[in-house]
Write an enzyme that holds these catalytic residues in place. Structure first.
Site, mmCIF file in Angstrom:
data_model
loop_
_atom_site.group_PDB
_atom_site.id
_atom_site.type_symbol
_atom_site.label_atom_id
_atom_site.label_comp_id
_atom_site.label_asym_id
_atom_site.label_seq_id
_atom_site.Cartn_x
_atom_site.Cartn_y
_atom_site.Cartn_z
ATOM 1 C CD GLU A 13 14.199 0.970 7.915
ATOM 2 O OE1 GLU A 13 14.664 2.038 8.325
ATOM 3 O OE2 GLU A 13 14.872 -0.074 7.835
ATOM 4 C CE LYS A 70 -1.685 2.999 2.765
ATOM 5 N NZ LYS A 70 -1.792 4.156 1.863
ATOM 6 C CD GLU A 100 10.851 12.653 11.138
ATOM 7 O OE1 GLU A 100 9.702 12.274 11.425
ATOM 8 O OE2 GLU A 100 11.640 11.956 10.469
ATOM 9 C CB CYS A 118 13.616 9.025 7.749
ATOM 10 S SG CYS A 118 14.574 8.049 6.594
HETATM 11 P P1 NAP Z 1 2.821 8.370 7.753
HETATM 12 O O1 NAP Z 1 1.796 9.399 7.985
HETATM 13 O O2 NAP Z 1 3.176 7.472 8.884
HETATM 14 O O3 NAP Z 1 2.321 7.534 6.490
HETATM 15 C C1 NAP Z 1 3.083 6.493 5.960
HETATM 16 C C2 NAP Z 1 2.162 5.473 5.331
HETATM 17 O O4 NAP Z 1 1.304 4.956 6.337
HETATM 18 C C3 NAP Z 1 1.256 6.016 4.233
HETATM 19 O O5 NAP Z 1 1.119 5.014 3.238
HETATM 20 C C4 NAP Z 1 -0.061 6.226 4.950
HETATM 21 O O6 NAP Z 1 -1.176 6.115 4.097
HETATM 22 C C5 NAP Z 1 -0.050 5.061 5.912
HETATM 23 N N1 NAP Z 1 -0.869 5.232 7.115
HETATM 24 C C6 NAP Z 1 -1.158 6.353 7.791
HETATM 25 N N2 NAP Z 1 -1.929 6.068 8.854
HETATM 26 C C7 NAP Z 1 -2.142 4.727 8.847
HETATM 27 C C8 NAP Z 1 -2.858 3.812 9.688
HETATM 28 N N3 NAP Z 1 -3.515 4.225 10.788
HETATM 29 N N4 NAP Z 1 -2.855 2.517 9.361
HETATM 30 C C9 NAP Z 1 -2.194 2.081 8.262
HETATM 31 N N5 NAP Z 1 -1.509 2.886 7.444
HETATM 32 C C10 NAP Z 1 -1.461 4.198 7.735
HETATM 33 O O7 NAP Z 1 4.206 8.983 7.306
HETATM 34 P P2 NAP Z 1 4.491 9.999 6.124
HETATM 35 O O8 NAP Z 1 4.117 11.345 6.584
HETATM 36 O O9 NAP Z 1 3.924 9.494 4.845
HETATM 37 O O10 NAP Z 1 6.079 9.835 5.990
HETATM 38 C C11 NAP Z 1 6.961 10.563 6.720
HETATM 39 C C12 NAP Z 1 7.507 9.733 7.876
HETATM 40 O O11 NAP Z 1 8.179 8.579 7.376
HETATM 41 C C13 NAP Z 1 8.563 10.508 8.648
HETATM 42 O O12 NAP Z 1 8.396 10.317 10.018
HETATM 43 C C14 NAP Z 1 9.864 9.868 8.169
HETATM 44 O O13 NAP Z 1 10.933 9.998 9.076
HETATM 45 C C15 NAP Z 1 9.452 8.459 7.982
HETATM 46 N N6 NAP Z 1 10.396 7.757 7.101
HETATM 47 C C16 NAP Z 1 11.256 6.854 7.640
HETATM 48 C C17 NAP Z 1 12.182 6.216 6.833
HETATM 49 C C18 NAP Z 1 13.134 5.207 7.404
HETATM 50 O O14 NAP Z 1 13.736 4.469 6.623
HETATM 51 N N7 NAP Z 1 13.317 5.108 8.704
HETATM 52 C C19 NAP Z 1 12.230 6.500 5.471
HETATM 53 C C20 NAP Z 1 11.352 7.440 4.945
HETATM 54 C C21 NAP Z 1 10.435 8.060 5.787
HETATM 55 P P3 NAP Z 1 -1.872 7.414 3.430
HETATM 56 O O15 NAP Z 1 -0.832 8.050 2.607
HETATM 57 O O16 NAP Z 1 -2.969 6.819 2.619
HETATM 58 O O17 NAP Z 1 -2.338 8.268 4.555
#
Ligand code: NAP
Length: 481
Positions: free
Chosen positions: A254, A178, A385, A288
């Site tokens: 991650e 997804k 962050e 990240c």
């Molecule tokens: P996010 O809000 O956590 O969303 C990530 C994914 O999770 C999206 O596909 C989102 O879907 C889905 N999602 C959101 N709420 C959910 C729930 N309750 N149940 C299941 N899926 C859910 O994060 P983001 O804003 O897209 O990404 C930024 C974050 O990713 C930052 O914190 C960054 O540090 C982290 N990140 C970490 C790494 C690493 O390797 N450690 C790499 C890249 C990014 P929708 O888009 O449909 O809402």
């Protein structure tokens, strides 16, 4: 959207080798100017269940293939991605905002995982263990874990998928993905090329959907799923970990970071400034591993801030497809407002804006690359962050103290150390409680090395041999007398 290969613009979900419609749709817009790029079938929890069923059905045949057979298909996928890199980069820039050169870099980086794991799966050796009983024989074999489900974020819409799907498929698992709702086009284009490469129906499935919690429940709780892997925020990761616990699923996480960047008085300041800008401003600060807290020794603080200000002032903000642009828009208006609020809170608490600190007329999702000084650890900006083009600088005087301050966070993803003193560099690298530490560079992520965090930044690793191990079950086989 002008593409050399228009078939790469997909708007349906990909389940069991078929492109499927849905009752409603999700709009995908260019974050730079709001232009409608596409309307995508809005998949549901039912679609996610169908995708899991397809992956489960496809598993035995894919698992039974030899490593060489799986590698051949994955290498074709890698080649098709590289052959279509310009189109894929254009799609990525249009839906995500990063400059085209960065998007091309992400396509090559993402594809490199497919090539590397295609090679690595041929070396999935087990062991023969010296026996404890001469009449018995002891061995280990490595077998694919089974159906793998993945949820990925918008900031690296290509590579965050290939980092999971490539080792999983190479190991003999089948996958359901997804992608983020903001950036499904890059993800679906990968499926189109996977199909052309000859990945059998059901081995790779993709469900885009606005009801992420409902889809997430299926991907974490369906009993046919063996392993769940997530890249995204720590807050969402915690919810998904709890869901995985109900079925004791294997999982990799991650999650977010709060990276310290420490500049010692013996650092080469030009190297330090270049590294700082590379880690801070890439993808407009939306990575990240972006530097989040810049600690500079007081004796070089003023010179560092001046050099940083000058280097950041050279950045060109604009639409990612325009020539010369080095910083694009943020993903949406909420992200811009959050960054602006962090700046305001810091200034209210005594920090100084050295550069930027403004919205920009180019569009509502732009924020000026910003440098602020006089930041302290108690400010919100040092604890959360940032995820924006905002470089906050603090002073320090003592090595032990800066290590303590750098470690004083629930996060543990990436950290940076700038020092020309090899003994100090070794000491500090080892003392930092992070999954990854970069010394005298701001760019360190590569296919061949393990990427991942400690503490609340995650569980497990992606990349390198460690990233492959996440998708194997090690079976101990004991042969009696
Ligand atoms: P996010 O809000 O956590 O969303 C990530 C994914 O999770 C999206 O596909 C989102 O879907 C889905 N999602 C959101 N709420 C959910 C729930 N309750 N149940 C299941 N899926 C859910 O994060 P983001 O804003 O897209 O990404 C930024 C974050 O990713 C930052 O914190 C960054 O540090 C982290 N990140 C970490 C790494 C690493 O390797 N450690 C790499 C890249 C990014 P929708 O888009 O449909 O809402």
């Amino acid at each position: 959207m002008q593409l050399a290969k228009p078939e790469l613009l997909k708007t349906q979900n990909y389940i069991n080798g078929q492109w499927r419609d849905a009752a409603s749709s999700i709009e995908v817009r260019d974050p730079a100017n709001g232009t409608l790029l596409a309307e995508i079938a809005d998949g549901s929890a039912t679609d996610a269940g169908a995708a899991v069923a397809a992956a489960h059905t496809a598993l035995p045949a894919w698992r039974e293939k030899t490593a060489a057979e799986r590698a051949a298909v994955l290498k074709r996928w890698h080649q098709l991605i590289m052959d279509n890199a310009d189109d894929l980069a254009r799609i990525l820039t249009l839906e995500q905002g990063k400059p085209l050169a960065e998007a091309k870099g992400e396509i090559a980086y993402g594809a490199s995982y497919i090539e590397w794991y295609a090679e690595e799966c041929r070396r999935a050796y087990g062991q023969t263990i010296p026996t404890h009983n001469p009449a018995m024989r002891l061995q280990t074999i490595r077998q694919p874990v089974g159906v793998v489900t993945c949820i990925t974020p918008w900031n690296f819409p290509n590579a965050m998928i290939t980092r999971k799907a490539a080792p999983a498929l190479a190991a003999g698992c089948t996958v359901v993905i997804k992608p983020a709702s903001e950036t499904p086009l890059s993800a679906l284009a990968l499926c189109q090329l996977a199909e052309e490469a000859g990945l059998p129906a059901g081995t790779i499935n993709m469900v885009v959907g606005s009801d992420a919690p409902a889809i997430g429940r299926v991907l974490t709780e369906d009993e046919r799923v063996a392993k769940f892997t997530f890249t995204g925020s720590t807050a969402v990761g915690k919810i998904l970990m709890a869901q995985c616990a109900t079925g004791v699923k294997k999982m990799s996480m991650e999650l977010g970071g709060n990276a310290p960047f420490i500049v010692f008085d013996d650092a080469d300041l030009d190297t330090a400034v270049s590294a700082c800008v590379a880690t801070k401003m890439r993808n407009a600060g939306q990575t990240c591993v972006s530097t989040n807290r810049i600690y500079v020794h007081e004796s070089v603080h003023d010179e560092f801030v001046e050099k940083l200000r000058a280097k950041v002032a050279e950045l060109q903000v604009g639409h990612g497809t325009d020539e010369g642009v080095t910083v694009g828009p943020l993903i949406h208006r909420r992200a811009v407002e959050r960054v602006a609020q962090l700046v305001q809170d810091s200034v209210d608490a005594g920090a100084t804006i050295e550069l930027g600190g403004d919205f920009l007329p180019a569009g509502e999702n732009y924020y000026a690359p910003t440098v602020i000084s006089g930041v302290t650890d108690d400010m919100r900006i040092a604890q959360e962050e940032i995820f924006g083009p905002l470089a906050p600088v603090q002073k320090f005087t003592d090595e032990d103290d800066v290590i303590r301050r750098a470690n004083n966070t629930p996060y543990g993803l990436a950290a940076y150390v700038m020092s020309e003193n090899i003994r100090r560099a070794n000491r500090v690298v080892e003392a930092l409680e992070y999954g990854m530490v970069a010394c005298n560079t701001g760019v360190f992520s590569t296919t061949v090395a393990p990427f991942g965090g400690s503490k609340e930044s995650g569980i497990g690793r992606e990349g390198g041999v460690e990233g492959m191990a996440e998708f194997y079950e090690t079976k101990y086989c004991c042969f009696g007398a």
